[in-house]
Design a protein around this motif. Sequence first.
Motif, PDB file in Angstrom:
ATOM      1  N   ALA A 144       0.842  -1.192   0.000  1.00 47.70           N
ATOM      2  CA  ALA A 144       0.000   0.000   0.000  1.00 47.70           C
ATOM      3  C   ALA A 144       0.882   1.248   0.000  1.00 47.70           C
ATOM      4  CB  ALA A 144      -0.909   0.008   1.226  1.00 47.70           C
ATOM      5  N   SER A 145       0.522   2.207  -0.841  1.00 47.53           N
ATOM      6  CA  SER A 145       1.250   3.478  -0.928  1.00 47.53           C
ATOM      7  C   SER A 145       0.251   4.620  -0.775  1.00 47.53           C
ATOM      8  CB  SER A 145       1.973   3.608  -2.278  1.00 47.53           C
ATOM      9  OG  SER A 145       2.774   2.472  -2.524  1.00 47.53           O
ATOM     10  N   ARG A 146       0.743   5.731  -0.237  1.00 47.95           N
ATOM     11  CA  ARG A 146      -0.113   6.890  -0.015  1.00 47.95           C
ATOM     12  C   ARG A 146       0.479   8.111  -0.686  1.00 47.95           C
ATOM     13  NH1 ARG A 146      -2.825   8.826   5.701  1.00 47.95           N
ATOM     14  NH2 ARG A 146      -4.079  10.522   4.826  1.00 47.95           N
ATOM     15  N   TYR A 147      -0.397   8.966  -1.189  1.00 52.09           N
ATOM     16  CA  TYR A 147       0.038  10.202  -1.833  1.00 52.09           C
ATOM     17  C   TYR A 147       0.325  11.279  -0.777  1.00 52.09           C
ATOM     18  CZ  TYR A 147      -1.228   8.501  -6.463  1.00 52.09           C
ATOM     19  OH  TYR A 147      -1.288   7.786  -7.625  1.00 52.09           O
ATOM     20  N   PHE A 148       1.430  12.001  -1.011  1.00 53.82           N
ATOM     21  CA  PHE A 148       1.820  13.127  -0.158  1.00 53.82           C
ATOM     22  C   PHE A 148       2.108  14.332  -1.050  1.00 53.82           C
ATOM     23  CE2 PHE A 148       2.498   9.684   2.708  1.00 53.82           C
ATOM     24  CZ  PHE A 148       2.421  10.207   3.986  1.00 53.82           C
ATOM     25  N   TRP A 149       1.874  15.511  -0.492  1.00 51.77           N
ATOM     26  CA  TRP A 149       2.178  16.766  -1.185  1.00 51.77           C
ATOM     27  C   TRP A 149       3.198  17.515  -0.347  1.00 51.77           C
ATOM     28  CZ3 TRP A 149       1.895  19.086  -5.634  1.00 51.77           C
ATOM     29  CH2 TRP A 149       2.062  20.465  -5.713  1.00 51.77           C
ATOM     30  N   ASP A 150       4.408  17.770  -0.962  1.00 51.45           N
ATOM     31  CA  ASP A 150       5.481  18.412  -0.206  1.00 51.45           C
ATOM     32  C   ASP A 150       5.565  19.910  -0.461  1.00 51.45           C
ATOM     33  OD1 ASP A 150       6.401  18.495  -2.772  1.00 51.45           O
ATOM     34  OD2 ASP A 150       8.393  17.655  -2.331  1.00 51.45           O
ATOM     35  N   GLY A 151       4.579  20.425  -1.169  1.00 57.76           N
ATOM     36  CA  GLY A 151       4.573  21.854  -1.469  1.00 57.76           C
ATOM     37  C   GLY A 151       4.885  22.137  -2.916  1.00 57.76           C
ATOM     38  N   THR A 152       5.632  21.253  -3.575  1.00 60.49           N
ATOM     39  CA  THR A 152       5.975  21.445  -4.988  1.00 60.49           C
ATOM     40  C   THR A 152       5.664  20.228  -5.840  1.00 60.49           C
ATOM     41  OG1 THR A 152       8.247  20.713  -4.552  1.00 60.49           O
ATOM     42  CG2 THR A 152       7.810  23.091  -4.454  1.00 60.49           C
ATOM     43  N   HIS A 153       5.724  19.041  -5.264  1.00 60.63           N
ATOM     44  CA  HIS A 153       5.513  17.814  -6.018  1.00 60.63           C
ATOM     45  C   HIS A 153       4.561  16.870  -5.273  1.00 60.63           C
ATOM     46  CE1 HIS A 153       9.422  19.260  -7.617  1.00 60.63           C
ATOM     47  NE2 HIS A 153       8.971  18.751  -8.768  1.00 60.63           N
ATOM     48  N   LEU A 154       3.961  16.009  -6.050  1.00 64.08           N
ATOM     49  CA  LEU A 154       3.130  14.942  -5.498  1.00 64.08           C
ATOM     50  C   LEU A 154       3.982  13.680  -5.391  1.00 64.08           C
ATOM     51  CD1 LEU A 154       0.164  14.323  -4.672  1.00 64.08           C
ATOM     52  CD2 LEU A 154      -0.167  13.437  -6.994  1.00 64.08           C
ATOM     53  N   ARG A 155       4.044  13.096  -4.199  1.00 63.96           N
ATOM     54  CA  ARG A 155       4.872  11.919  -3.957  1.00 63.96           C
ATOM     55  C   ARG A 155       3.997  10.714  -3.618  1.00 63.96           C
ATOM     56  NH1 ARG A 155       9.177  14.488  -6.059  1.00 63.96           N
ATOM     57  NH2 ARG A 155       9.630  16.405  -4.931  1.00 63.96           N
ATOM     58  N   LEU A 156       4.473   9.543  -4.001  1.00 63.92           N
ATOM     59  CA  LEU A 156       3.805   8.290  -3.673  1.00 63.92           C
ATOM     60  C   LEU A 156       4.733   7.497  -2.771  1.00 63.92           C
ATOM     61  CD1 LEU A 156       1.275   6.570  -4.159  1.00 63.92           C
ATOM     62  CD2 LEU A 156       2.438   5.528  -6.112  1.00 63.92           C
ATOM     63  N   VAL A 157       4.358   7.327  -1.523  1.00 68.73           N
ATOM     64  CA  VAL A 157       5.240   6.767  -0.503  1.00 68.73           C
ATOM     65  C   VAL A 157       4.615   5.502   0.059  1.00 68.73           C
ATOM     66  CG1 VAL A 157       6.410   7.216   1.694  1.00 68.73           C
ATOM     67  CG2 VAL A 157       6.044   9.073   0.061  1.00 68.73           C
ATOM     68  N   TYR A 158       5.417   4.436   0.182  1.00 70.69           N
ATOM     69  CA  TYR A 158       4.952   3.195   0.789  1.00 70.69           C
ATOM     70  C   TYR A 158       4.594   3.437   2.254  1.00 70.69           C
ATOM     71  CZ  TYR A 158       6.549   0.449  -3.214  1.00 70.69           C
ATOM     72  OH  TYR A 158       6.724  -0.078  -4.454  1.00 70.69           O
ATOM     73  N   LEU A 159       3.543   2.813   2.702  1.00 74.41           N
ATOM     74  CA  LEU A 159       3.104   3.005   4.077  1.00 74.41           C
ATOM     75  C   LEU A 159       4.024   2.327   5.075  1.00 74.41           C
ATOM     76  CD1 LEU A 159      -0.775   2.685   3.802  1.00 74.41           C
ATOM     77  CD2 LEU A 159       0.639   4.719   3.863  1.00 74.41           C
ATOM     78  N   ASP A 160       4.861   1.352   4.605  1.00 76.52           N
ATOM     79  CA  ASP A 160       5.773   0.701   5.533  1.00 76.52           C
ATOM     80  C   ASP A 160       7.110   1.421   5.636  1.00 76.52           C
ATOM     81  OD1 ASP A 160       6.805   0.175   3.088  1.00 76.52           O
ATOM     82  OD2 ASP A 160       6.885  -2.005   3.288  1.00 76.52           O
ATOM     83  N   GLY A 161       7.198   2.632   5.040  1.00 79.78           N
ATOM     84  CA  GLY A 161       8.384   3.432   5.248  1.00 79.78           C
ATOM     85  C   GLY A 161       9.241   3.638   4.025  1.00 79.78           C
ATOM     86  N   GLY A 162       9.003   2.909   2.929  1.00 85.55           N
ATOM     87  CA  GLY A 162       9.813   3.088   1.741  1.00 85.55           C
ATOM     88  C   GLY A 162       9.133   3.987   0.763  1.00 85.55           C
ATOM     89  N   ALA A 163       9.762   4.263  -0.368  1.00 85.24           N
ATOM     90  CA  ALA A 163       9.170   5.036  -1.434  1.00 85.24           C
ATOM     91  C   ALA A 163       8.862   4.122  -2.589  1.00 85.24           C
ATOM     92  CB  ALA A 163      10.124   6.143  -1.876  1.00 85.24           C
ATOM     93  N   SER A 164       8.183   4.660  -3.602  1.00 81.39           N
ATOM     94  CA  SER A 164       7.740   3.822  -4.701  1.00 81.39           C
ATOM     95  C   SER A 164       8.853   3.453  -5.649  1.00 81.39           C
ATOM     96  CB  SER A 164       6.637   4.545  -5.475  1.00 81.39           C
ATOM     97  OG  SER A 164       7.133   5.774  -5.960  1.00 81.39           O
ATOM     98  N   ASN A 165       9.985   4.118  -5.581  1.00 81.93           N
ATOM     99  CA  ASN A 165      11.105   3.795  -6.461  1.00 81.93           C
ATOM    100  C   ASN A 165      12.120   2.973  -5.675  1.00 81.93           C
ATOM    101  OD1 ASN A 165      13.153   3.644  -8.271  1.00 81.93           O
ATOM    102  ND2 ASN A 165      13.249   5.844  -8.682  1.00 81.93           N
ATOM    103  N   CYS A 166      12.206   1.653  -6.003  1.00 79.51           N
ATOM    104  CA  CYS A 166      13.064   0.772  -5.235  1.00 79.51           C
ATOM    105  C   CYS A 166      14.539   1.040  -5.490  1.00 79.51           C
ATOM    106  CB  CYS A 166      12.725  -0.685  -5.541  1.00 79.51           C
ATOM    107  SG  CYS A 166      12.991  -1.145  -7.260  1.00 79.51           S
ATOM    108  N   LEU A 167      14.891   1.809  -6.534  1.00 80.46           N
ATOM    109  CA  LEU A 167      16.285   2.079  -6.823  1.00 80.46           C
ATOM    110  C   LEU A 167      16.918   2.989  -5.778  1.00 80.46           C
ATOM    111  CD1 LEU A 167      16.119   2.548 -10.685  1.00 80.46           C
ATOM    112  CD2 LEU A 167      16.806   0.511  -9.397  1.00 80.46           C
ATOM    113  N   THR A 168      16.094   3.744  -5.036  1.00 87.64           N
ATOM    114  CA  THR A 168      16.633   4.660  -4.036  1.00 87.64           C
ATOM    115  C   THR A 168      16.717   4.025  -2.656  1.00 87.64           C
ATOM    116  OG1 THR A 168      14.439   5.517  -3.545  1.00 87.64           O
ATOM    117  CG2 THR A 168      15.667   6.595  -5.303  1.00 87.64           C
ATOM    118  N   LEU A 169      16.420   2.760  -2.540  1.00 90.45           N
ATOM    119  CA  LEU A 169      16.405   2.107  -1.238  1.00 90.45           C
ATOM    120  C   LEU A 169      17.814   1.670  -0.856  1.00 90.45           C
ATOM    121  CD1 LEU A 169      13.208  -0.030  -1.695  1.00 90.45           C
ATOM    122  CD2 LEU A 169      13.444   2.041  -0.354  1.00 90.45           C
ATOM    123  N   ASP A 170      18.093   1.729   0.448  1.00 97.17           N
ATOM    124  CA  ASP A 170      19.388   1.296   0.937  1.00 97.17           C
ATOM    125  C   ASP A 170      19.555  -0.214   0.825  1.00 97.17           C
ATOM    126  OD1 ASP A 170      19.998   3.900   1.506  1.00 97.17           O
ATOM    127  OD2 ASP A 170      19.250   3.784   3.568  1.00 97.17           O
TER     128      ASP A 170
END
Length: 523
Positions: free
Chosen positions: A81-107
């Motif tokens: 599950a992912s949720r939409y966030f608005w940071d003031g300039t862009h719309l982001r899609l963030v995983y609810l378990d703490g990650g983001a939708s782009n797995c390439l940026t994960l540690d």
Amino acid sequence: MQSASHITSDSTRLHLPWTTQRPHFMVQSPKFRQRKLPQRHLLLSNSLKTSYGYEFEGIGREEEPATALRLPVVVRRSGRASRYFWDGTHLRLVYLDGGASNCLTLDNGFRKFFQFCSLAIRDFFIPHQVHGHYIDYVKWKFLHRVFSSALQVLGTQAMFRAIGVGYSRSLPSAAALNWVLKDGLGRLSRCIYTASLASAFDTNLKRVRFSTSVLFTLSIGVELLTPAFPQNFLLLATVANIAKQISLACYLATGSAVHQSFAIADNLGEVSAKAQIQTVCFDNIGLMLAALLNILCKNSQRLQACLPFVVYPVFSTIDLFGIYQGLKHVHLQTLTKDRLEIILSTWIELGFIPSPAEVSKEEGMDFPWSRGRKSWPVRVGCVDPNDPIPKLSMLTMKSLKREDFCFICLETSIKGLTRNVQQGILVCLREGAGTTDIIMGLLQACHIRKALLLNKSRWEHLLELGDPIDSVVRDWFKVVEDSRRCLQEDVHLLKEEMSRSGWAVKNVLLNLQEQVRYSLLDD
């Protein structure tokens, strides 16, 4: 946090036309079941920039950036599950378990790669919209198919070995003829079996399927005996193939009902296709297991000859255990006499309709030796002329009216090899009786059983006397009349509750004995 009605950035101004009083909603991929959440409408302008490559630092279930606006839209894809966030300039899609939708940026890239592979495998084997217990069913199916496939390989090897032994005394053409006769007789037996048990595939699906699975396992054991008795190859191979064909007929006849019990969105075709994929993959694993065992024993002819007899008890036990456990997770929504009786008894005693899963647990495999344990069992059929209490049945039939689509009477039957006498309740259905009439008849029988159980010893003693006295007849008709009054209060609400609980209330499936009907004559 910024106001939800107006969000201003350096480059654009976004108007989000909702109020906090409106409910939330969830957008979901068709691959997954929809969750019921309150609805909110989100309208985005064309100038809104959307980014999927951004990761919020610390965003998770407990911690979120103070500058981010949580939007009331959640998307579920590939099991996450992912949720939409608005940071003031862009719309982001963030995983609810703490990650983001782009797995390439994960540690932890390895963990994400493993998760990606596991989800891909799940999507390959599992339909997208099925009940939760389907996963448990597939686990046990895996166990069953692997060891069953390995056993089939060993059985086929044994038959080839038997033919090879017979070559010194017979022509290869004779061996080929034996093989053709074996297959032909097996297919003929399959047709006869399917025609004789057509209705049992619906009313006793689990019992028939497990019984034929036991038969299939025994047939492999017969095949393993062919090298020891090459002169009786045709007899042994024919007996084994007949058992296999009977098992195959049952598997094909019950497959659609099993698949339908897991589908939740009329996606029967998808569930059936995934079942074929599972069968092929699991069977191939079984083939590899059998090949591995043969490779390990290739240097010893004696060990190869003994291998099938060593592994057969182990593999067959695991195979049947997997089938038995897998069938426990098959929750059929169709109504049969036994399932309907469980539902109605629960409704009368506890005041609610049990789910298909609860009834499936209570029903079990419905083996013959598990029957007859209940006091005053209910049977649907016709009156036995040899009933020890024919007077009560006669008086009941004389009291029938034109508007009655069923009648109920008591019966006494002889059960088992010990010839035990058992009292029961008989429901006789009239020609033209529909689903509602069948439900009403069984509901009335359950009410009668409840009344009889309150004075169980008295009624059993009176019926053991054979010919009931007038007071017994009056008491019986009073019980019947009291149960009929309960029907008017229950039947309409009952059908609504059954449908709401997931039951298919359009038809009640009955076996051949239960399909016997009576008709009324004018004279």
